[in-house]
Design a protein around this motif. Structure first.
Motif, mmCIF file in Angstrom:
data_model
loop_
_atom_site.group_PDB
_atom_site.id
_atom_site.type_symbol
_atom_site.label_atom_id
_atom_site.label_comp_id
_atom_site.label_asym_id
_atom_site.label_seq_id
_atom_site.Cartn_x
_atom_site.Cartn_y
_atom_site.Cartn_z
ATOM 1 N N ALA A 98 19.303 17.739 59.677
ATOM 2 C CA ALA A 98 19.191 18.272 61.032
ATOM 3 C C ALA A 98 17.884 17.840 61.680
ATOM 4 C CB ALA A 98 19.300 19.788 61.003
ATOM 5 N N ARG A 99 16.787 17.825 60.905
ATOM 6 C CA ARG A 99 15.498 17.382 61.456
ATOM 7 C C ARG A 99 15.599 15.939 61.946
ATOM 8 N NH1 ARG A 99 13.579 19.457 56.521
ATOM 9 N NH2 ARG A 99 12.849 21.617 56.728
ATOM 10 N N ALA A 100 16.227 15.091 61.140
ATOM 11 C CA ALA A 100 16.361 13.682 61.528
ATOM 12 C C ALA A 100 17.199 13.539 62.791
ATOM 13 C CB ALA A 100 16.983 12.889 60.382
ATOM 14 N N TYR A 101 18.251 14.359 62.904
ATOM 15 C CA TYR A 101 19.094 14.328 64.099
ATOM 16 C C TYR A 101 18.310 14.785 65.320
ATOM 17 C CZ TYR A 101 22.798 15.622 67.368
ATOM 18 O OH TYR A 101 23.576 15.739 68.489
ATOM 19 N N ILE A 102 17.587 15.872 65.184
ATOM 20 C CA ILE A 102 16.798 16.412 66.292
ATOM 21 C C ILE A 102 15.774 15.382 66.766
ATOM 22 C CG2 ILE A 102 15.027 18.134 66.869
ATOM 23 C CD1 ILE A 102 16.611 20.081 65.030
ATOM 24 N N MET A 103 15.221 14.621 65.863
ATOM 25 C CA MET A 103 14.180 13.646 66.197
ATOM 26 C C MET A 103 14.759 12.316 66.683
ATOM 27 S SD MET A 103 11.516 14.507 63.083
ATOM 28 C CE MET A 103 10.284 13.308 63.626
ATOM 29 N N ASN A 104 16.046 12.313 67.022
ATOM 30 C CA ASN A 104 16.712 11.141 67.606
ATOM 31 C C ASN A 104 16.847 9.960 66.649
ATOM 32 O OD1 ASN A 104 16.803 12.506 70.123
ATOM 33 N ND2 ASN A 104 14.762 11.749 70.662
ATOM 34 N N LEU A 105 16.757 10.223 65.348
ATOM 35 C CA LEU A 105 16.896 9.121 64.401
ATOM 36 C C LEU A 105 18.356 8.670 64.344
ATOM 37 C CD1 LEU A 105 14.600 10.255 61.461
ATOM 38 C CD2 LEU A 105 14.033 8.906 63.483
ATOM 39 N N PRO A 106 18.602 7.360 64.296
ATOM 40 C CA PRO A 106 19.976 6.855 64.328
ATOM 41 C C PRO A 106 20.673 6.978 62.981
ATOM 42 C CG PRO A 106 18.462 5.037 64.072
ATOM 43 C CD PRO A 106 17.606 6.271 64.245
ATOM 44 N N TYR A 107 21.976 7.066 63.039
ATOM 45 C CA TYR A 107 22.787 6.938 61.834
ATOM 46 C C TYR A 107 23.040 5.455 61.557
ATOM 47 C CZ TYR A 107 24.011 11.764 60.833
ATOM 48 O OH TYR A 107 23.967 13.081 60.455
ATOM 49 N N ILE A 108 23.058 5.097 60.285
ATOM 50 C CA ILE A 108 23.660 3.830 59.876
ATOM 51 C C ILE A 108 24.772 4.201 58.904
ATOM 52 C CG2 ILE A 108 21.656 2.377 60.311
ATOM 53 C CD1 ILE A 108 21.184 2.316 57.289
ATOM 54 N N GLU A 109 25.938 3.611 59.104
ATOM 55 C CA GLU A 109 27.125 4.090 58.407
ATOM 56 C C GLU A 109 28.213 3.025 58.453
ATOM 57 O OE1 GLU A 109 27.693 7.543 60.811
ATOM 58 O OE2 GLU A 109 28.665 6.456 62.430
ATOM 59 N N SER A 129 24.131 8.123 57.145
ATOM 60 C CA SER A 129 22.971 8.995 57.166
ATOM 61 C C SER A 129 21.963 8.509 58.192
ATOM 62 C CB SER A 129 22.319 9.034 55.778
ATOM 63 O OG SER A 129 21.117 9.773 55.790
ATOM 64 N N ASN A 130 21.148 9.448 58.696
ATOM 65 C CA ASN A 130 19.992 9.057 59.492
ATOM 66 C C ASN A 130 18.713 9.124 58.660
ATOM 67 O OD1 ASN A 130 19.910 11.829 59.284
ATOM 68 N ND2 ASN A 130 20.284 12.202 61.458
ATOM 69 N N LEU A 131 18.877 9.260 57.347
ATOM 70 C CA LEU A 131 17.746 9.282 56.424
ATOM 71 C C LEU A 131 17.874 8.252 55.303
ATOM 72 C CD1 LEU A 131 17.313 13.150 55.965
ATOM 73 C CD2 LEU A 131 15.815 11.623 57.261
ATOM 74 N N LEU A 132 19.109 8.024 54.855
ATOM 75 C CA LEU A 132 19.341 7.201 53.676
ATOM 76 C C LEU A 132 19.907 5.832 54.066
ATOM 77 C CD1 LEU A 132 20.957 9.967 51.445
ATOM 78 C CD2 LEU A 132 18.579 9.213 51.455
ATOM 79 N N PRO A 133 19.811 4.845 53.168
ATOM 80 C CA PRO A 133 20.291 3.487 53.472
ATOM 81 C C PRO A 133 21.781 3.323 53.207
ATOM 82 C CG PRO A 133 19.327 3.518 51.287
ATOM 83 C CD PRO A 133 19.134 4.909 51.853
ATOM 84 N N GLU A 145 10.837 22.392 70.320
ATOM 85 C CA GLU A 145 11.515 23.684 70.365
ATOM 86 C C GLU A 145 12.659 23.754 69.351
ATOM 87 O OE1 GLU A 145 10.660 26.459 72.017
ATOM 88 O OE2 GLU A 145 8.854 25.289 72.486
ATOM 89 N N MET A 146 13.418 22.662 69.237
ATOM 90 C CA MET A 146 14.550 22.655 68.305
ATOM 91 C C MET A 146 14.079 22.690 66.856
ATOM 92 S SD MET A 146 17.115 19.979 70.265
ATOM 93 C CE MET A 146 18.487 20.188 69.119
ATOM 94 N N LEU A 147 12.970 22.019 66.566
ATOM 95 C CA LEU A 147 12.429 22.059 65.200
ATOM 96 C C LEU A 147 11.943 23.453 64.845
ATOM 97 C CD1 LEU A 147 10.475 18.656 64.996
ATOM 98 C CD2 LEU A 147 12.573 19.266 63.783
ATOM 99 N N LYS A 148 11.354 24.136 65.806
ATOM 100 C CA LYS A 148 10.925 25.516 65.562
ATOM 101 C C LYS A 148 12.110 26.402 65.210
ATOM 102 C CE LYS A 148 6.786 25.638 68.517
ATOM 103 N NZ LYS A 148 6.210 26.211 69.766
ATOM 104 N N SER A 149 13.186 26.269 65.981
ATOM 105 C CA SER A 149 14.388 27.075 65.729
ATOM 106 C C SER A 149 14.991 26.753 64.372
ATOM 107 C CB SER A 149 15.417 26.836 66.828
ATOM 108 O OG SER A 149 14.921 27.233 68.083
ATOM 109 N N LEU A 150 14.967 25.464 64.017
ATOM 110 C CA LEU A 150 15.540 25.048 62.734
ATOM 111 C C LEU A 150 14.791 25.687 61.568
ATOM 112 C CD1 LEU A 150 17.509 23.204 61.158
ATOM 113 C CD2 LEU A 150 15.756 21.428 61.264
#
Length: 590
Positions: A208-219, A137-141, A189-194
């Protein structure tokens, strides 16, 4: 002796992925490998292969199909628990466990799961207690929990073990070479479309918001115990980037607390012919050698067009985990006994930048692409007729010891066979082609470009090995290396990303680089430039003069070293190489 060359030489299965617009992407994939030793034999379970690989020597791998298991689920995990092998894989539904004493019979006992997980790793401690780690996830641990071995139910609550921290851990930053893939303007722009999308759940929108904002995945968690300490390995920031890496935290107990190791990322291969070294596993072989297997990146036909690499690894005297990827896609020697994980290559790269010619080619798929050391470029013949060929001129006669033939796929558009049923995985529809697709060719050498001799003839084989590797340990004298292609899967035209030749010259190794300039760019990057006479260079660095475990292979005279840890000292060295050998540079502190 035996040798292999990354990416490992296996039959990567073709994937047919149907997008939301109905178009189908066709590409090969194997990734997220779990590698184990069971009863003296080695096994690799990769994603999206519908089976497993087995080997007696880590060099020659054979494929065995699996039925009755969730082989379309990503990141299959296998773990040896006593006399059993346990299997599980990722799902958004409750994940079941399966176990067997004999992988080849396919008689698996199912143990019903009680909760969902993604990118799992099952770990059995020396006292017999069982633990599960998971997360992607790019949100969860990354999570961990102890399991009851009798029924695989959790003992206690799951624990949050590690989170991403890309402001201080440089290698966790998303993007090619850690450069953010989206600008602030694009993000807006991408957040607006989302927000205007009406066909997505709130959970999917959040991801999707986390992905758009360039947040990394840890997995891709994997646990290894060494000298009483627990090494929790994980992958970041994304499989589609050249900097896909493996980081490691260390703890005193299976569920932590964990502390970021000093040597990080321990698995990191951003340069060379094929980059990427994230989401894998670590195994000790029958001779006590440590090997790390991980995912490598192509990502042309699909972001998950991926391969598998294996490298020598281990721990130093201070307990720092490392993986040697300095020449990580050159021939690697495997011995029946203890090896030196830092041994230099026996053979040098002879083909880089050398001229090439072909029987034909299409626009932008020219012959020179087979010698540019870039897996994302390729030569493609103008027809699919048998006999199209590509030839590399080494410039003079050499002792040639090995040739790696890397076939590529270029925008395949194929009719589907009758009866094909796509599996709906929730985030995509996919079908994996398990039919046999032979790859047939002939490799020849010549000293004068007129008279040719056969090095290897696979014109009538039934194997399908897209990264085939030919070794002549005693060497053959050749200036010209010619590959003639007779058939490829689905009758596609000859397409080769790398005709890579290794051997030895009889001249001098290059001198040390000079005029070295290294300056920090913020807390997490260093810009390095130099002057030299090498064919190529390897910049190695680490947090102490004797800890130069990270590397970046380049063919120019400058590079940005990313992936640093904020506040950590950095030492680096620039090594030069040519067809005759490797020369180590001087260590400097940056």
């Amino acid at each position: 002796m035996k040798y292999f060359c990354n990416p490992i030489n296996i039959s990567y299965k073709y994937q047919f992925v149907k997008r939301a617009d109905g178009k189908i992407s066709v590409f090969r994939e194997a990734a997220d490998p779990s590698m184990i030793m069971f009863k003296g034999r080695y096994y690799i379970f990769p994603s999206m292969t519908c089976g497993f690989l087995y080997s007696d020597d880590l060099v020659e791998w054979k494929f065995h199909s699996l039925k009755g298991l969730p082989t379309y689920d990503y990141a299959p995990d296998v773990t040896v628990v006593g006399d059993y092998i346990y299997f599980c894989a990722s799902s958004r539904n409750n994940c079941n466990f399966y176990r067997t004493k004999d992988l080849f019979k396919g008689d698996f006992e199912e143990i019903k799961g009680t909760f969902p997980f993604w990118d799992p790793n099952l770990f059995v401690d020396g006292d017999g207690r069982l633990y599960l780690y998971w997360g992607s996830s790019n949100l969860l641990p990354i999570y961990g929990v102890e399991l009851n071995p009798a029924d695989m139910t959790p003992i206690g609550e799951k624990k949050e073990l590690i989170f991403w921290n890309d402001k201080e851990i440089g290698y966790e930053r998303s993007g090619e070479n850690h450069i953010p893939p989206r600008s602030p303007e694009q993000i807006v722009e991408m957040l607006k479309s989302l927000e205007q999308a009406n066909d997505m759940s709130e959970e999917m929108k959040s991801m999707a918001r986390a992905y758009i904002m360039n947040l990394p995945y840890i997995e891709g968690a994997w646990m290894t115990k060494h000298n009483g300490k627990y090494y929790l390995q994980y992958a970041t920031p994304g499989a589609q980037y050249n900097v896909y890496a493996g980081g490691v935290y260390v703890g005193e107990s299976p569920l932590g607390p964990f502390k970021l190791a000093n040597n990080n990322p321990f698995s990191y291969k951003p340069g060379g012919f094929i980059p990427g070294a994230g989401h894998g596993s670590t195994m000790v072989d029958k001779y006590g050698n440590v090997w790390h297997v991980a995912t490598m990146r192509i990502s042309i036909n699909h972001q998950f067009e991926r391969r598998i690499g294996i490298w020598p690894a281990g721990w130093d005297s201070d307990g720092e985990m490392f993986c040697n990827q300095r020449f990580g896609d050159w021939p690697i020697k495997v011995e029946e006994g203890k090896i030196d994980p830092w041994a230099k290559p026996e053979w040098m790269l002879l083909s880089y930048g050398k001229p090439a010619r072909a029987s034909s080619y299409v626009e932008r798929r020219m012959p020179s692409n087979v010698t540019d050391e870039n897996v994302q470029t390729f030569w493609k013949a103008a027809s699919n007729k048998p006999g199209e060929w590509i030839e590399v001129d080494l410039g003079r006669e050499y002792d040639v010891h090995a040739v790696q033939i890397n076939f590529a796929d270029d925008g395949l558009s194929l009719p589907l066979s009758e009866g094909v049923e796509f599996k709906d995985l929730g985030y995509e529809k996919r079908w994996i082609d398990e039919t046999h697709q032979p790859t047939r060719w002939k490799l020849e050498g010549s000293t004068d470009g007129i008279n040719y001799f056969i090095i290897e003839d696979k014109s009538e084989v039934d194997s399908d090995l897209p990264h085939d590797f030919v070794v002549r340990e005693n060497g053959v004298k050749a200036r010209y290396i010619r590959l003639t292609v007779f058939s490829l899967p689905y009758g596609q035209p000859a397409c080769v990303s790398g005709l890579r030749v290794f051997g030895l010259g009889d001249g001098k190794a290059p001198s040390k680089p000079t005029n070295i300039i290294a300056r920090r760019v913020g807390d997490l990057d260093i810009d390095v430039s130099w002057k030299g006479e090498g064919t190529g260079y390897v910049v190695v660095w680490g947090y102490a003069p004797d800890k130069l475990y990270h590397s970046y292979q380049v063919f120019g005279e400058s590079v940005r070293i990313g992936g640093l840890i904020k506040g950590q000292e950095t030492y680096l060295r620039i090594d030069s190489f040519n067809e005759n050998g490797i020369t180590e540079g001087d260590i400097i502190k940056v």
